[in-house]
Design a protein around this motif. Structure first.
Motif, PDB file in Angstrom:
ATOM      1  N   THR A 128       0.850  -1.194   0.000  1.00 23.69           N
ATOM      2  CA  THR A 128       0.000   0.000   0.000  1.00 23.69           C
ATOM      3  C   THR A 128       0.884   1.242   0.000  1.00 23.69           C
ATOM      4  O   THR A 128       2.115   1.151   0.065  1.00 23.69           O
ATOM      5  CB  THR A 128      -0.930  -0.006   1.222  1.00 23.69           C
ATOM      6  OG1 THR A 128      -0.148  -0.178   2.400  1.00 23.69           O
ATOM      7  CG2 THR A 128      -1.941  -1.147   1.116  1.00 23.69           C
ATOM      8  N   GLY A 129       0.241   2.414  -0.038  1.00 21.60           N
ATOM      9  CA  GLY A 129       0.983   3.665  -0.162  1.00 21.60           C
ATOM     10  C   GLY A 129       1.971   3.928   0.954  1.00 21.60           C
ATOM     11  O   GLY A 129       2.990   4.607   0.746  1.00 21.60           O
ATOM     12  N   ASP A 130       1.716   3.403   2.155  1.00 18.70           N
ATOM     13  CA  ASP A 130       2.619   3.659   3.270  1.00 18.70           C
ATOM     14  C   ASP A 130       3.758   2.623   3.348  1.00 18.70           C
ATOM     15  O   ASP A 130       4.573   2.652   4.263  1.00 18.70           O
ATOM     16  CB  ASP A 130       1.848   3.677   4.591  1.00 18.70           C
ATOM     17  CG  ASP A 130       1.215   2.328   4.911  1.00 18.70           C
ATOM     18  OD1 ASP A 130       1.227   1.435   4.039  1.00 18.70           O
ATOM     19  OD2 ASP A 130       0.706   2.165   6.048  1.00 18.70           O
ATOM     20  N   GLY A 131       3.786   1.711   2.366  1.00 19.20           N
ATOM     21  CA  GLY A 131       4.875   0.731   2.336  1.00 19.20           C
ATOM     22  C   GLY A 131       4.570  -0.581   3.027  1.00 19.20           C
ATOM     23  O   GLY A 131       5.442  -1.454   3.095  1.00 19.20           O
ATOM     24  N   GLY A 156       9.306   0.310  10.700  1.00 14.92           N
ATOM     25  CA  GLY A 156       8.991   1.617  10.120  1.00 14.92           C
ATOM     26  C   GLY A 156       9.939   2.003   9.000  1.00 14.92           C
ATOM     27  O   GLY A 156       9.517   2.562   7.972  1.00 14.92           O
ATOM     28  N   ASP A 157      11.219   1.732   9.193  1.00 15.48           N
ATOM     29  CA  ASP A 157      12.206   2.078   8.157  1.00 15.48           C
ATOM     30  C   ASP A 157      11.989   1.268   6.889  1.00 15.48           C
ATOM     31  O   ASP A 157      12.148   1.785   5.767  1.00 15.48           O
ATOM     32  CB  ASP A 157      13.621   1.844   8.683  1.00 15.48           C
ATOM     33  CG  ASP A 157      14.014   2.838   9.769  1.00 15.48           C
ATOM     34  OD1 ASP A 157      13.413   3.932   9.803  1.00 15.48           O
ATOM     35  OD2 ASP A 157      14.913   2.519  10.573  1.00 15.48           O
ATOM     36  N   ASP A 158      11.656  -0.013   7.058  1.00 15.27           N
ATOM     37  CA  ASP A 158      11.410  -0.851   5.882  1.00 15.27           C
ATOM     38  C   ASP A 158      10.233  -0.318   5.066  1.00 15.27           C
ATOM     39  O   ASP A 158      10.296  -0.241   3.830  1.00 15.27           O
ATOM     40  CB  ASP A 158      11.108  -2.294   6.313  1.00 15.27           C
ATOM     41  CG  ASP A 158      12.311  -2.976   6.938  1.00 15.27           C
ATOM     42  OD1 ASP A 158      13.440  -2.590   6.604  1.00 15.27           O
ATOM     43  OD2 ASP A 158      12.104  -3.895   7.761  1.00 15.27           O
ATOM     44  N   LYS A 159       9.180   0.052   5.758  1.00 13.85           N
ATOM     45  CA  LYS A 159       7.997   0.577   5.069  1.00 13.85           C
ATOM     46  C   LYS A 159       8.319   1.885   4.357  1.00 13.85           C
ATOM     47  O   LYS A 159       7.885   2.111   3.220  1.00 13.85           O
ATOM     48  CB  LYS A 159       6.855   0.770   6.059  1.00 13.85           C
ATOM     49  CG  LYS A 159       6.306  -0.515   6.646  1.00 13.85           C
ATOM     50  CD  LYS A 159       5.176  -0.225   7.620  1.00 13.85           C
ATOM     51  CE  LYS A 159       4.622  -1.505   8.232  1.00 13.85           C
ATOM     52  NZ  LYS A 159       3.507  -1.242   9.177  1.00 13.85           N
ATOM     53  N   LYS A 160       9.079   2.738   5.028  1.00 14.81           N
ATOM     54  CA  LYS A 160       9.432   4.028   4.443  1.00 14.81           C
ATOM     55  C   LYS A 160      10.281   3.840   3.186  1.00 14.81           C
ATOM     56  O   LYS A 160      10.090   4.530   2.172  1.00 14.81           O
ATOM     57  CB  LYS A 160      10.171   4.877   5.479  1.00 14.81           C
ATOM     58  CG  LYS A 160      10.526   6.283   5.001  1.00 14.81           C
ATOM     59  CD  LYS A 160      11.214   7.079   6.114  1.00 14.81           C
ATOM     60  CE  LYS A 160      11.572   8.476   5.638  1.00 14.81           C
ATOM     61  NZ  LYS A 160      12.257   9.269   6.703  1.00 14.81           N
ATOM     62  N   GLU A 161      11.223   2.916   3.241  1.00 13.81           N
ATOM     63  CA  GLU A 161      12.097   2.660   2.085  1.00 13.81           C
ATOM     64  C   GLU A 161      11.296   2.124   0.900  1.00 13.81           C
ATOM     65  O   GLU A 161      11.481   2.570  -0.236  1.00 13.81           O
ATOM     66  CB  GLU A 161      13.189   1.670   2.471  1.00 13.81           C
ATOM     67  CG  GLU A 161      14.161   1.350   1.336  1.00 13.81           C
ATOM     68  CD  GLU A 161      15.227   0.357   1.752  1.00 13.81           C
ATOM     69  OE1 GLU A 161      16.071   0.025   0.906  1.00 13.81           O
ATOM     70  OE2 GLU A 161      15.204  -0.104   2.915  1.00 13.81           O
ATOM     71  N   LEU A 162      10.404   1.168   1.170  1.00 11.77           N
ATOM     72  CA  LEU A 162       9.601   0.596   0.096  1.00 11.77           C
ATOM     73  C   LEU A 162       8.645   1.626  -0.495  1.00 11.77           C
ATOM     74  O   LEU A 162       8.478   1.702  -1.726  1.00 11.77           O
ATOM     75  CB  LEU A 162       8.820  -0.612   0.618  1.00 11.77           C
ATOM     76  CG  LEU A 162       7.940  -1.355  -0.389  1.00 11.77           C
ATOM     77  CD1 LEU A 162       8.745  -1.784  -1.602  1.00 11.77           C
ATOM     78  CD2 LEU A 162       7.273  -2.559   0.275  1.00 11.77           C
ATOM     79  N   ALA A 163       8.033   2.431   0.345  1.00 12.84           N
ATOM     80  CA  ALA A 163       7.132   3.479  -0.144  1.00 12.84           C
ATOM     81  C   ALA A 163       7.880   4.464  -1.034  1.00 12.84           C
ATOM     82  O   ALA A 163       7.350   4.932  -2.058  1.00 12.84           O
ATOM     83  CB  ALA A 163       6.486   4.208   1.032  1.00 12.84           C
ATOM     84  N   GLY A 164       9.147   4.753  -0.669  1.00 13.95           N
ATOM     85  CA  GLY A 164       9.965   5.661  -1.470  1.00 13.95           C
ATOM     86  C   GLY A 164      10.277   5.089  -2.845  1.00 13.95           C
ATOM     87  O   GLY A 164      10.205   5.798  -3.856  1.00 13.95           O
ATOM     88  N   LEU A 165      10.605   3.790  -2.914  1.00 12.21           N
ATOM     89  CA  LEU A 165      10.895   3.153  -4.204  1.00 12.21           C
ATOM     90  C   LEU A 165       9.662   3.154  -5.100  1.00 12.21           C
ATOM     91  O   LEU A 165       9.744   3.429  -6.303  1.00 12.21           O
ATOM     92  CB  LEU A 165      11.388   1.718  -3.988  1.00 12.21           C
ATOM     93  CG  LEU A 165      12.797   1.543  -3.436  1.00 12.21           C
ATOM     94  CD1 LEU A 165      13.091   0.066  -3.195  1.00 12.21           C
ATOM     95  CD2 LEU A 165      13.837   2.135  -4.392  1.00 12.21           C
ATOM     96  N   LEU A 166       8.501   2.852  -4.506  1.00 12.28           N
ATOM     97  CA  LEU A 166       7.266   2.815  -5.290  1.00 12.28           C
ATOM     98  C   LEU A 166       6.908   4.189  -5.851  1.00 12.28           C
ATOM     99  O   LEU A 166       6.438   4.308  -6.996  1.00 12.28           O
ATOM    100  CB  LEU A 166       6.118   2.285  -4.432  1.00 12.28           C
ATOM    101  CG  LEU A 166       6.151   0.786  -4.113  1.00 12.28           C
ATOM    102  CD1 LEU A 166       5.096   0.439  -3.071  1.00 12.28           C
ATOM    103  CD2 LEU A 166       5.926  -0.037  -5.378  1.00 12.28           C
ATOM    104  N   SER A 167       7.160   5.226  -5.059  1.00 12.95           N
ATOM    105  CA  SER A 167       6.825   6.577  -5.517  1.00 12.95           C
ATOM    106  C   SER A 167       7.776   7.066  -6.612  1.00 12.95           C
ATOM    107  O   SER A 167       7.383   7.858  -7.479  1.00 12.95           O
ATOM    108  CB  SER A 167       6.849   7.558  -4.336  1.00 12.95           C
ATOM    109  OG  SER A 167       8.157   7.674  -3.816  1.00 12.95           O
ATOM    110  N   LYS A 168       9.017   6.569  -6.604  1.00 12.27           N
ATOM    111  CA  LYS A 168      10.001   6.982  -7.613  1.00 12.27           C
ATOM    112  C   LYS A 168       9.886   6.182  -8.912  1.00 12.27           C
ATOM    113  O   LYS A 168      10.412   6.603  -9.946  1.00 12.27           O
ATOM    114  CB  LYS A 168      11.418   6.818  -7.057  1.00 12.27           C
ATOM    115  CG  LYS A 168      11.747   7.741  -5.897  1.00 12.27           C
ATOM    116  CD  LYS A 168      13.137   7.425  -5.359  1.00 12.27           C
ATOM    117  CE  LYS A 168      13.478   8.257  -4.133  1.00 12.27           C
ATOM    118  NZ  LYS A 168      14.802   7.884  -3.561  1.00 12.27           N
ATOM    119  N   ALA A 169       9.253   5.022  -8.844  1.00 14.53           N
ATOM    120  CA  ALA A 169       9.173   4.150 -10.017  1.00 14.53           C
ATOM    121  C   ALA A 169       8.177   4.696 -11.037  1.00 14.53           C
ATOM    122  O   ALA A 169       6.963   4.624 -10.837  1.00 14.53           O
ATOM    123  CB  ALA A 169       8.778   2.741  -9.584  1.00 14.53           C
TER     124      ALA A 169
END
Length: 235
Positions: A128-131, A156-169
């Motif tokens: 989801t959007g929050d990772g 929390g860090d894992d979710k943040k990192e994944l959310a960042g990759l999804l937003s940049k893709a």
């Protein structure tokens, strides 16, 4: 006292006997020297020497061990692909759509074809959007999605990192897969979102060539579809 003539007879007989003994010894020595050199060793050595001479004469050699591998010259991994891939009646793209529908508001993160060959399925990960990531298994024959399972190992860090990759893709998994199959014809068996050395997003795509069952992995930039790496796995 014996007469001179008797002494001469005795000496003559002695000399004759000595000559006979010497001649017999010379004869035995000559016979020993005439032995075949191969017969001077022990019995096993002589047998091996005889067998070696026979093999050389016939031109035969000891059989070499056959190379490892399965029937038809395929490796173990290639044989597994040959058995599994044709059993998947539902492609990665339809399985991915089914996984995304199973989790509201999610995007695809990865998908991979799994065995056994008599019951193949696609193991998909969506977020989801929050990772927050969830795993969804999709039957590779019917296309039916199972119950989603939320990843409890994420912090929390894992979710943040994944959310960042999804937003940049900016490039989706299907676009990346199309780029890969445009270079290597075959069946897509895995697509996974990852990050590059610079921290940007990329898609790693596996394509199996169904003529030789080799697997080619492409790393494709998720911002511009540029191929970053190509590796052929012939094992």
């Amino acid at each position: 006292m014996p007469s001179p003539s008797r002494r001469r007879v005795t000496v003559s007989r002695g000399l004759s006997l000595a000559c006979a003994v010497a001649a017999a010894g010379a004869l035995l020595t000559a016979c020993g020297d005439d032995k075949d050199p191969a017969q001077t060793g022990s019995a096993p050595d002589n047998a091996r020497a005889s067998m070696s001479r026979a093999d050389s004469a016939s031109g035969s050699t000891s059989p070499s061990p056959s190379p490892s591998g399965s029937a038809g010259g395929l490796t173990e991994d290639q044989s597994e692909r040959k058995t599994l891939v044709p059993k998947a009646k539902v492609g990665y793209d339809k399985a991915m759509d089914a996984a995304v529908k199973a989790v509201n508001g999610s995007k695809p993160v990865s998908i991979e074809l799994k065995g056994p060959s008599d019951k193949p399925d696609w193991e998909a990960e969506v977020a989801t959007g929050d990772g927050t990531k969830s795993t969804v298994r999709v039957d590779a024959v019917t296309g039916e999605a199972g119950e989603p399972r939320t990843d409890s190992d994420q912090d929390g860090d894992d979710k943040k990192e994944l959310a960042g990759l999804l937003s940049k893709a900016k490039v989706g998994p299907k676009q990346a897969a199309d780029t890969a199959t445009g270079r290597t014809k075959g069946t897509v068996t895995s697509v996974e979102l990852d990050d590059t050395d610079r921290g940007g997003p990329m898609w790693s795509v596996d394509v199996v060539n169904t003529s030789d069952w080799n697997k080619t992995t492409y790393d494709i930039d998720a911002t511009d579809r540029k191929v970053l790496r190509e590796h052929v796995d012939r094992d």
